[in-house]
Design a protein around this motif. Structure first.
Motif, PDB file in Angstrom:
ATOM      1  N   ASP A 129       0.829  -1.206   0.000  1.00  0.00           N
ATOM      2  CA  ASP A 129       0.000   0.000   0.000  1.00  0.00           C
ATOM      3  C   ASP A 129       0.867   1.261   0.000  1.00  0.00           C
ATOM      4  N   ALA A 130       1.901   1.270   0.840  1.00  0.00           N
ATOM      5  CA  ALA A 130       2.770   2.446   0.912  1.00  0.00           C
ATOM      6  C   ALA A 130       3.502   2.653  -0.404  1.00  0.00           C
ATOM      7  N   ARG A 131       3.908   1.597  -1.015  1.00  0.00           N
ATOM      8  CA  ARG A 131       4.615   1.695  -2.301  1.00  0.00           C
ATOM      9  C   ARG A 131       3.700   2.237  -3.393  1.00  0.00           C
ATOM     10  N   GLU A 132       2.481   1.734  -3.424  1.00  0.00           N
ATOM     11  CA  GLU A 132       1.532   2.185  -4.442  1.00  0.00           C
ATOM     12  C   GLU A 132       1.137   3.644  -4.198  1.00  0.00           C
ATOM     13  N   ALA A 133       1.035   4.031  -2.939  1.00  0.00           N
ATOM     14  CA  ALA A 133       0.659   5.410  -2.639  1.00  0.00           C
ATOM     15  C   ALA A 133       1.716   6.392  -3.139  1.00  0.00           C
ATOM     16  N   GLU A 134       2.967   5.994  -3.114  1.00  0.00           N
ATOM     17  CA  GLU A 134       4.053   6.842  -3.601  1.00  0.00           C
ATOM     18  C   GLU A 134       4.252   6.725  -5.111  1.00  0.00           C
ATOM     19  N   GLY A 135       3.522   5.785  -5.714  1.00  0.00           N
ATOM     20  CA  GLY A 135       3.655   5.606  -7.155  1.00  0.00           C
ATOM     21  C   GLY A 135       4.935   4.896  -7.557  1.00  0.00           C
ATOM     22  N   HIS A 136       5.477   4.096  -6.650  1.00  0.00           N
ATOM     23  CA  HIS A 136       6.720   3.390  -6.939  1.00  0.00           C
ATOM     24  C   HIS A 136       6.443   1.965  -7.420  1.00  0.00           C
ATOM     25  N   GLU A 137       7.292   1.516  -8.311  1.00  0.00           N
ATOM     26  CA  GLU A 137       7.232   0.132  -8.789  1.00  0.00           C
ATOM     27  C   GLU A 137       8.603  -0.501  -8.633  1.00  0.00           C
ATOM     28  N   LEU A 138       8.600  -1.768  -8.252  1.00  0.00           N
ATOM     29  CA  LEU A 138       9.854  -2.495  -8.084  1.00  0.00           C
ATOM     30  C   LEU A 138      10.126  -3.348  -9.310  1.00  0.00           C
ATOM     31  N   ASP A 139      11.331  -3.266  -9.805  1.00  0.00           N
ATOM     32  CA  ASP A 139      11.771  -4.114 -10.920  1.00  0.00           C
ATOM     33  C   ASP A 139      12.963  -4.916 -10.411  1.00  0.00           C
ATOM     34  N   ASN A 140      12.653  -5.948  -9.643  1.00  0.00           N
ATOM     35  CA  ASN A 140      13.691  -6.728  -8.972  1.00  0.00           C
ATOM     36  C   ASN A 140      13.830  -8.113  -9.593  1.00  0.00           C
ATOM     37  N   LYS A 141      14.986  -8.701  -9.378  1.00  0.00           N
ATOM     38  CA  LYS A 141      15.256 -10.043  -9.901  1.00  0.00           C
ATOM     39  C   LYS A 141      16.143 -10.803  -8.933  1.00  0.00           C
ATOM     40  N   LEU A 142      15.687 -12.010  -8.577  1.00  0.00           N
ATOM     41  CA  LEU A 142      16.503 -12.890  -7.740  1.00  0.00           C
ATOM     42  C   LEU A 142      17.532 -13.575  -8.635  1.00  0.00           C
ATOM     43  N   ILE A 143      18.779 -13.175  -8.505  1.00  0.00           N
ATOM     44  CA  ILE A 143      19.831 -13.725  -9.364  1.00  0.00           C
ATOM     45  C   ILE A 143      20.130 -15.168  -8.993  1.00  0.00           C
ATOM     46  N   MET A 144      20.363 -15.403  -7.723  1.00  0.00           N
ATOM     47  CA  MET A 144      20.662 -16.764  -7.275  1.00  0.00           C
ATOM     48  C   MET A 144      20.545 -16.849  -5.761  1.00  0.00           C
ATOM     49  N   THR A 174      14.023   0.712  -8.257  1.00  0.00           N
ATOM     50  CA  THR A 174      12.721   1.297  -7.948  1.00  0.00           C
ATOM     51  C   THR A 174      12.449   2.404  -8.957  1.00  0.00           C
ATOM     52  N   ARG A 175      11.253   2.362  -9.566  1.00  0.00           N
ATOM     53  CA  ARG A 175      10.886   3.359 -10.578  1.00  0.00           C
ATOM     54  C   ARG A 175       9.705   4.195 -10.071  1.00  0.00           C
ATOM     55  N   ASP A 176       9.644   5.445 -10.559  1.00  0.00           N
ATOM     56  CA  ASP A 176       8.516   6.293 -10.210  1.00  0.00           C
ATOM     57  C   ASP A 176       7.386   6.099 -11.216  1.00  0.00           C
ATOM     58  N   ARG A 177       6.363   6.909 -11.141  1.00  0.00           N
ATOM     59  CA  ARG A 177       5.201   6.754 -12.017  1.00  0.00           C
ATOM     60  C   ARG A 177       5.560   6.908 -13.493  1.00  0.00           C
ATOM     61  N   GLU A 178       6.579   7.703 -13.756  1.00  0.00           N
ATOM     62  CA  GLU A 178       6.998   7.920 -15.150  1.00  0.00           C
ATOM     63  C   GLU A 178       7.969   6.832 -15.617  1.00  0.00           C
ATOM     64  N   GLY A 179       8.306   5.893 -14.760  1.00  0.00           N
ATOM     65  CA  GLY A 179       9.227   4.824 -15.136  1.00  0.00           C
ATOM     66  C   GLY A 179      10.686   5.179 -14.956  1.00  0.00           C
TER      67      GLY A 179
END
Length: 218
Positions: A129-144, A174-179
């Motif tokens: 909820d807090a992340r969405e309220a700030e307009g942030h998106e996570l682009d994460n990847k578990l490498i190993m 972490t990306r903002d609303r504009e990517g």
């Protein structure tokens, strides 16, 4: 003398005629049959029958993946649940670690509800909820996952609890609303160390474990 010579000539002539007939094959004679050797019956090769074990070998814990402090608890869980296998549990725990992280990063609440307890779900919901309220998106990847280790295990009143340490490499931004990237990097993985506790009621038909507690390793 003349008669003797004539008789001799007749005898030689008759002998030559007999030889010309009996000494040559006409092609209609039968081949002589050789006695057929008696064949020994074919030998049937029998496969050696496995000798059944008189007693099943005790399951050994993976070397170095179960701390001594957890050994007694693992044995209690295995005694209470005959289907429990520590090797399979470690494999399943790694899969759950990946699925839970990916669901949390994407904000997939439906998937998380099947994998975590109600208490953990409340914490995840608050973070999403807090992340969405700030307009942030996570682009994460578990490498190993570098290492998974059981640090503690206990069994009480039908409930099994196992605490694991996960050492992993994670890359993410972490990306903002504009990517636009506002934090992190996908080219540099970061070492992470998590302490997660999974629990299951061994009396339930559901064989799945749920995440009931999370913490960072010291």
């Amino acid at each position: 003398m003349v008669e003797i010579i004539l008789l001799a000539m007749v005898a030689v002539f008759v002998g030559l005629r007999l030889f010309s007939v009996l000494g040559q094959r006409t092609g209609h004679e039968q081949e002589p049959r050789m006695p057929r050797p008696v064949e020994a019956p074919p030998t049937v090769q029998q496969r050696p029958q496995p000798v059944p074990d008189l007693a099943p070998a005790a399951e050994e814990e993976p070397d170095g993946l179960v701390l001594p402090a957890a050994s007694a608890g693992i044995r209690k869980i295995a005694s209470a649940d005959s289907s429990f296998d520590v090797n399979e549990f470690l494999i399943g725990a790694q899969a759950a670690y990946r699925m839970i992280l990916e669901a949390f990063w994407k904000g997939d609440r439906d998937d998380l509800e099947h994998l975590v307890s109600d208490e953990v779900m409340e914490s995840f919901n608050a973070a999403i909820d807090a992340r969405e309220a700030e307009g942030h998106e996570l682009d994460n990847k578990l490498i190993m996952i570098d290492r998974t280790q059981i640090e503690m295990a206990e069994y009480d009143s039908g409930t099994a609890r196992i605490t694991l340490r996960f050492d992993a490499d994670i890359a993410g931004v972490t990306r903002d609303r504009e990517g636009t990237v506002i934090a992190g990097s996908l080219s540099d993985a970061v070492e992470t160390h998590d302490i997660w506790t999974f629990a299951r009621n061994v009396r339930d038909a559901d064989p799945n474990w749920k995440l009931i507690e999370t913490d960072e390793a010291s």
